[in-house]
Design a protein around this motif. Structure first.
Motif, PDB file in Angstrom:
ATOM      1  N   ILE A  99       0.845  -1.190   0.000  1.00 12.10           N
ATOM      2  CA  ILE A  99       0.000   0.000   0.000  1.00 12.10           C
ATOM      3  C   ILE A  99       0.884   1.246   0.000  1.00 12.10           C
ATOM      4  CG2 ILE A  99      -1.804   1.240   1.247  1.00 12.10           C
ATOM      5  CD1 ILE A  99      -2.377  -1.666   2.490  1.00 12.10           C
ATOM      6  N   TYR A 100       0.545   2.160  -0.894  1.00  9.75           N
ATOM      7  CA  TYR A 100       1.216   3.457  -0.969  1.00  9.75           C
ATOM      8  C   TYR A 100       0.186   4.519  -0.615  1.00  9.75           C
ATOM      9  CZ  TYR A 100       4.585   0.930  -3.899  1.00  9.75           C
ATOM     10  OH  TYR A 100       5.508   0.043  -4.384  1.00  9.75           O
ATOM     11  N   LEU A 101       0.606   5.528   0.109  1.00 11.47           N
ATOM     12  CA  LEU A 101      -0.297   6.606   0.505  1.00 11.47           C
ATOM     13  C   LEU A 101       0.470   7.911   0.469  1.00 11.47           C
ATOM     14  CD1 LEU A 101      -3.076   7.398   1.927  1.00 11.47           C
ATOM     15  CD2 LEU A 101      -1.776   7.272   4.040  1.00 11.47           C
ATOM     16  N   GLY A 102      -0.160   8.927  -0.023  1.00 11.49           N
ATOM     17  CA  GLY A 102       0.458  10.232   0.078  1.00 11.49           C
ATOM     18  C   GLY A 102       0.561  10.956  -1.228  1.00 11.49           C
ATOM     19  N   PRO A 103       1.456  11.914  -1.267  1.00 12.22           N
ATOM     20  CA  PRO A 103       1.626  12.675  -2.499  1.00 12.22           C
ATOM     21  C   PRO A 103       2.409  11.860  -3.522  1.00 12.22           C
ATOM     22  CG  PRO A 103       3.174  13.443  -0.845  1.00 12.22           C
ATOM     23  CD  PRO A 103       2.288  12.418  -0.186  1.00 12.22           C
ATOM     24  N   SER A 104       2.121  12.129  -4.765  1.00  5.26           N
ATOM     25  CA  SER A 104       2.843  11.484  -5.845  1.00  5.26           C
ATOM     26  C   SER A 104       3.021  12.507  -6.950  1.00  5.26           C
ATOM     27  CB  SER A 104       2.068  10.271  -6.360  1.00  5.26           C
ATOM     28  OG  SER A 104       0.829  10.687  -6.902  1.00  5.26           O
ATOM     29  N   GLN A 105       3.939  12.239  -7.832  1.00  2.00           N
ATOM     30  CA  GLN A 105       4.131  13.107  -8.989  1.00  2.00           C
ATOM     31  C   GLN A 105       4.576  12.261 -10.171  1.00  2.00           C
ATOM     32  OE1 GLN A 105       7.040  16.011  -7.881  1.00  2.00           O
ATOM     33  NE2 GLN A 105       8.536  14.508  -7.223  1.00  2.00           N
ATOM     34  N   ILE A 106       4.324  12.760 -11.357  1.00  2.00           N
ATOM     35  CA  ILE A 106       4.729  12.076 -12.569  1.00  2.00           C
ATOM     36  C   ILE A 106       6.090  12.631 -12.993  1.00  2.00           C
ATOM     37  CG2 ILE A 106       4.163  11.574 -14.977  1.00  2.00           C
ATOM     38  CD1 ILE A 106       2.197  10.313 -13.010  1.00  2.00           C
ATOM     39  N   VAL A 107       7.078  11.742 -13.131  1.00  2.00           N
ATOM     40  CA  VAL A 107       8.417  12.120 -13.570  1.00  2.00           C
ATOM     41  C   VAL A 107       8.759  11.251 -14.773  1.00  2.00           C
ATOM     42  CG1 VAL A 107      10.855  12.253 -12.932  1.00  2.00           C
ATOM     43  CG2 VAL A 107       9.092  12.736 -11.211  1.00  2.00           C
ATOM     44  N   ASP A 108       8.983  11.879 -15.920  1.00  2.00           N
ATOM     45  CA  ASP A 108       9.294  11.154 -17.157  1.00  2.00           C
ATOM     46  C   ASP A 108       8.246  10.082 -17.460  1.00  2.00           C
ATOM     47  OD1 ASP A 108      11.621  12.671 -17.537  1.00  2.00           O
ATOM     48  OD2 ASP A 108      12.805  11.276 -16.320  1.00  2.00           O
ATOM     49  N   GLY A 109       6.970  10.413 -17.231  1.00  2.67           N
ATOM     50  CA  GLY A 109       5.874   9.506 -17.538  1.00  2.67           C
ATOM     51  C   GLY A 109       5.661   8.390 -16.538  1.00  2.67           C
ATOM     52  N   ILE A 110       6.401   8.400 -15.425  1.00  3.07           N
ATOM     53  CA  ILE A 110       6.277   7.353 -14.407  1.00  3.07           C
ATOM     54  C   ILE A 110       5.858   7.986 -13.091  1.00  3.07           C
ATOM     55  CG2 ILE A 110       7.526   5.574 -13.112  1.00  3.07           C
ATOM     56  CD1 ILE A 110       9.403   5.353 -15.548  1.00  3.07           C
ATOM     57  N   ARG A 111       4.852   7.378 -12.433  1.00  7.14           N
ATOM     58  CA  ARG A 111       4.398   7.896 -11.146  1.00  7.14           C
ATOM     59  C   ARG A 111       5.431   7.587 -10.076  1.00  7.14           C
ATOM     60  NH1 ARG A 111       0.310  10.170  -9.480  1.00  7.14           N
ATOM     61  NH2 ARG A 111      -0.998   9.568 -11.212  1.00  7.14           N
ATOM     62  N   LYS A 112       5.844   8.604  -9.360  1.00  7.47           N
ATOM     63  CA  LYS A 112       6.807   8.474  -8.263  1.00  7.47           C
ATOM     64  C   LYS A 112       6.098   8.861  -6.968  1.00  7.47           C
ATOM     65  CE  LYS A 112      10.429   7.812 -10.965  1.00  7.47           C
ATOM     66  NZ  LYS A 112      11.247   6.665 -10.988  1.00  7.47           N
ATOM     67  N   PHE A 113       6.248   8.018  -5.961  1.00  4.52           N
ATOM     68  CA  PHE A 113       5.650   8.310  -4.663  1.00  4.52           C
ATOM     69  C   PHE A 113       6.687   8.990  -3.782  1.00  4.52           C
ATOM     70  CE2 PHE A 113       2.979   5.057  -6.373  1.00  4.52           C
ATOM     71  CZ  PHE A 113       1.722   5.528  -6.036  1.00  4.52           C
ATOM     72  N   LEU A 114       6.243  10.003  -3.056  1.00  2.00           N
ATOM     73  CA  LEU A 114       7.145  10.737  -2.180  1.00  2.00           C
ATOM     74  C   LEU A 114       7.218  10.097  -0.799  1.00  2.00           C
ATOM     75  CD1 LEU A 114       6.140  14.361  -3.226  1.00  2.00           C
ATOM     76  CD2 LEU A 114       7.901  12.866  -4.201  1.00  2.00           C
ATOM     77  N   ASN A 115       6.340   9.163  -0.526  1.00  4.32           N
ATOM     78  CA  ASN A 115       6.355   8.404   0.719  1.00  4.32           C
ATOM     79  C   ASN A 115       6.769   6.968   0.427  1.00  4.32           C
ATOM     80  OD1 ASN A 115       5.480  10.505   2.344  1.00  4.32           O
ATOM     81  ND2 ASN A 115       3.332   9.928   2.228  1.00  4.32           N
ATOM     82  N   LYS A 116       7.110   6.235   1.474  1.00  6.51           N
ATOM     83  CA  LYS A 116       7.438   4.827   1.283  1.00  6.51           C
ATOM     84  C   LYS A 116       6.164   3.982   1.299  1.00  6.51           C
ATOM     85  CE  LYS A 116       8.219   3.782   6.134  1.00  6.51           C
ATOM     86  NZ  LYS A 116       9.070   3.163   7.109  1.00  6.51           N
ATOM     87  N   SER A 117       6.286   2.729   0.909  1.00  9.04           N
ATOM     88  CA  SER A 117       5.146   1.817   0.891  1.00  9.04           C
ATOM     89  C   SER A 117       5.069   1.048   2.210  1.00  9.04           C
ATOM     90  CB  SER A 117       5.285   0.834  -0.269  1.00  9.04           C
ATOM     91  OG  SER A 117       6.430   0.032  -0.088  1.00  9.04           O
ATOM     92  N   CYS A 118       3.907   0.469   2.457  1.00 11.90           N
ATOM     93  CA  CYS A 118       3.707  -0.375   3.639  1.00 11.90           C
ATOM     94  C   CYS A 118       3.113  -1.707   3.195  1.00 11.90           C
ATOM     95  CB  CYS A 118       2.759   0.303   4.628  1.00 11.90           C
ATOM     96  SG  CYS A 118       3.461   1.746   5.440  1.00 11.90           S
ATOM     97  N   PRO A 119       3.692  -2.829   3.623  1.00  8.93           N
ATOM     98  CA  PRO A 119       3.134  -4.138   3.271  1.00  8.93           C
ATOM     99  C   PRO A 119       1.923  -4.450   4.153  1.00  8.93           C
ATOM    100  CG  PRO A 119       5.100  -4.409   4.608  1.00  8.93           C
ATOM    101  CD  PRO A 119       4.944  -2.935   4.372  1.00  8.93           C
ATOM    102  N   LEU A 120       0.847  -4.879   3.542  1.00  8.74           N
ATOM    103  CA  LEU A 120      -0.385  -5.181   4.273  1.00  8.74           C
ATOM    104  C   LEU A 120      -0.152  -6.158   5.416  1.00  8.74           C
ATOM    105  CD1 LEU A 120      -3.522  -4.969   4.445  1.00  8.74           C
ATOM    106  CD2 LEU A 120      -3.595  -6.952   2.946  1.00  8.74           C
ATOM    107  N   GLU A 121       0.698  -7.163   5.211  1.00  3.94           N
ATOM    108  CA  GLU A 121       0.872  -8.207   6.228  1.00  3.94           C
ATOM    109  C   GLU A 121       1.394  -7.667   7.556  1.00  3.94           C
ATOM    110  OE1 GLU A 121       4.541  -8.649   3.502  1.00  3.94           O
ATOM    111  OE2 GLU A 121       2.410  -8.342   3.200  1.00  3.94           O
ATOM    112  N   SER A 122       1.970  -6.486   7.565  1.00  2.00           N
ATOM    113  CA  SER A 122       2.455  -5.898   8.818  1.00  2.00           C
ATOM    114  C   SER A 122       1.326  -5.275   9.651  1.00  2.00           C
ATOM    115  CB  SER A 122       3.496  -4.817   8.520  1.00  2.00           C
ATOM    116  OG  SER A 122       4.619  -5.387   7.904  1.00  2.00           O
TER     117      SER A 122
END
Length: 183
Positions: A99-122
């Motif tokens: 799961i990714y949450l937060g701000p994101s931006q498109i860089v060179d046509g690819i979505r980049k997340f400014l936050n880290k991801s969290c695995p559901l199992e945790s």
């Protein structure tokens, strides 16, 4: 400017998907052959023979005025999740999501997340989605586990490996109930 929410907000929950998606939010991206729809407040994914490994989907705000800005450092993302059917129509659990949450931006046509991801199992009991079709498991992920960014304009769910249908409801940001202004 988005919806600014601090620790003294009267409404302690900001619904993103309750009976329907919050105003300004949409299903923004779906990839890997996954199908996603929202019906009666439940987001349902559907896999088929052409669904690839690592598919996913995202919920996004396109207009910044609908961005949620969290000032409460003890807030968390909360939702209920249930397994779904595999490609043979049998109910199945055991799948893993990132799961990714937060701000994101498109860089060179690819979505980049400014936050880290969290695995559901945790963040789920038994560390995995169960295989009981009649239970909904609660997931609570502290906003602070994603990072320091206060803006929330994108939520992404991505399968790790081969997908199975999943159902998600009651997606919301919950503010720390212990931080209530008593004045």
């Amino acid at each position: 400017m988005g919806l600014i929410v601090n620790c003294f907000a009267e409404n302690r929950e900001i619904g993103i998907l309750t009976s329907e998606l919050r105003e300004g939010w949409t299903i923004a991206s779906v990839w890997g052959g996954l199908e996603v729809k929202i019906d009666n407040g439940i987001l349902r994914t559907a896999v088929n023979e052409s669904t690839k490994q690592w598919p996913g989907f995202g919920l996004k705000v396109w207009d910044k005025k609908f961005t949620i800005i969290i000032k409460d450092k003890n807030a968390y993302l909360s939702f209920l999740i249930n397994g779904g059917n595999n490609i043979y129509g049998q109910h199945q659990g055991g799948h893993y999501l990132i799961i990714y949450l937060g701000p994101s931006q498109i860089v060179d046509g690819i979505r980049k997340f400014l936050n880290k991801s969290c695995p559901l199992e945790s963040y789920i009991d038994a560390k995995v989605i169960d295989d009981d079709p009649f239970t909904w498991q609660k997931v609570n992920i502290p906003i602070s586990d994603f990072a320091e960014h206060e803006e929330i304009d994108f939520i992404q769910f991505q399968y790790q490996n081969q997908p199975v249908d999943v159902q998600i409801r009651d997606i919301k940001i919950v503010l720390d109930k212990s931080e209530v202004d008593t004045k």
